[in-house]
Scaffold this active site. Structure first.
Site, short mmCIF file in Angstrom:
data_model
loop_
_atom_site.label_atom_id
_atom_site.label_comp_id
_atom_site.label_asym_id
_atom_site.label_seq_id
_atom_site.Cartn_x
_atom_site.Cartn_y
_atom_site.Cartn_z
N GLY A 154 9.23 -4.64 -8.20
CA GLY A 154 10.13 -3.56 -8.57
C GLY A 154 11.58 -3.92 -8.32
O GLY A 154 11.91 -4.63 -7.37
N ARG A 155 12.46 -3.42 -9.18
CA ARG A 155 13.89 -3.70 -9.05
C ARG A 155 14.55 -2.86 -7.96
O ARG A 155 15.72 -3.09 -7.65
CB ARG A 155 14.59 -3.46 -10.39
N LEU B 64 0.47 3.66 -2.11
CA LEU B 64 0.87 3.57 -3.51
C LEU B 64 1.43 4.89 -4.04
O LEU B 64 0.94 5.97 -3.73
CB LEU B 64 -0.32 3.15 -4.37
N HIS C 41 4.73 2.04 -7.80
CA HIS C 41 3.77 0.92 -7.80
C HIS C 41 2.92 0.94 -9.07
O HIS C 41 2.65 -0.10 -9.67
CB HIS C 41 2.83 1.03 -6.60
N ASP D 180 13.97 -2.99 -4.86
CA ASP D 180 14.27 -4.00 -3.83
C ASP D 180 14.99 -5.16 -4.52
O ASP D 180 14.44 -6.26 -4.69
CB ASP D 180 13.00 -4.47 -3.15
N GLY E 167 0.81 -1.21 0.00
CA GLY E 167 0.00 0.00 0.00
C GLY E 167 0.84 1.26 0.00
O GLY E 167 2.01 1.25 -0.35
#
Length: 290
Positions: free
Chosen positions: A151-152, A37, A41, A154, A35
């Site tokens: 997502g990259r 967002l 995201h 992380d 969340g």
């Protein structure tokens, strides 16, 4: 378009069945989030929308991935605003389970990340990736998507998830989406909202150090270039660095200086009370041939 919302697993299964009707075979893309967002995201949703018939998002702040002194209670929860953003972005179904729904009483089995989850973030946040992989595996089994998008930013999380899916034979394609940055280079994060204006300015050294690393031809030089910028900020009292490293993006192991090929520079630091992570993809060329 009306976005469907499911708070329980049974509601999710019913809504999923309704959405799958008419698509043969249906391609389901899944975007797991906690969340709060932001455009990062929503870029995952846009990617999902381009490859799938049905897009499912989950919003769940996972307690297992937070340590005892971390910000689980403080983590931003903005469900109503998130649902509006999800609808506008083209999400078909949002799964919003409670902690009790995901972790019912009596649960005993968890996922162990192994060596890849014990370095870098794992060293500073013991058990973090065990918690991440446990919830991701549960959610993948509940949603049953064709594709799951992460997502990259992380990067270590993405590497751990890919390893888990491979090792445990989970039937899903894992897609890594590019990092989305603010105009000044700061990687988008739900935690950026906790930065004061001065702290936000100080935080720019993270992306600047990574860009410096990307200009260098070998791992040791890349690490040194990033470290120089970070040291100036540390000495000025602007940040506290947890780590800066140049690693293999699949194993998270440090790269030897004679390495050629793709790599990753990763950094984690505290700016005020806010902990931020970032990374950049690197390519180290081989020696020129006559």
């Amino acid at each position: 378009m009306v976005v469907k919302v499911a708070a329980s697993i049974s509601e999710l299964e019913l809504a999923r069945s309704e959405l799958m009707a008419g698509a043969t075979p249906p391609v389901i893309a899944y975007v797991p989030t906690m969340g709060a967002l932001h455009d990062g995201h929503l870029s995952l949703v846009r990617l999902a929308r381009g490859i799938a018939d049905v897009v499912i998002m989950s919003i769940f702040v996972n307690p297992l991935q937070f340590g005892p002194n971390e910000d689980y209670a403080k983590y931003p929860r903005t469900l109503e605003r998130d649902l509006k953003k999800a609808k506008k972005a083209g999400v078909d179904l949002v799964f919003t389970p409670t902690v009790a729904e995901i972790y019912p009483a009596g649960r005993q089995v968890s996922v162990k990340a192994g060596a890849i989850g014990e370095v870098l973030e794992g060293a500073f946040r013991p058990g973090h990736f065990d918690g991440v992989l446990t919830v991701v595996l549960k959610l993948l089994n509940i949603v049953r998507p064709s594709v799951a998008i992460f997502g990259r930013k992380d990067a270590q999380q993405l590497a751990c998830i890919r390893r888990m899916v491979r090792d445990l034979n989970v039937d899903v394609d894992i897609v890594g989406a590019p990092i989305v940055r603010e105009e000044d280079g700061l990687a988008m994060s739900s935690r950026n909202r906790f930065l004061s204006p001065a702290e936000r300015a100080s935080a720019l050294v993270l992306s600047a150090s990574l860009r410096a690393a990307a200009q260098e031809p070998a791992p040791a030089a890349a690490l040194a270039a990033a470290s120089r910028l970070l040291t100036v900020a540390v000495d000025a009292g602007e940040i506290e660095v947890d780590y800066i490293s140049v690693v293999n993006g699949t194993t998270m192991a440090p790269l030897p200086d004679d390495y050629t090929g793709p790599g990753l520079a990763v950094v984690a630091a505290r700016v005020g009370t806010t902990r931020l992570i970032d990374n950049i993809e690197l390519v180290f060329p081989g020696p020129e041939r006559p």
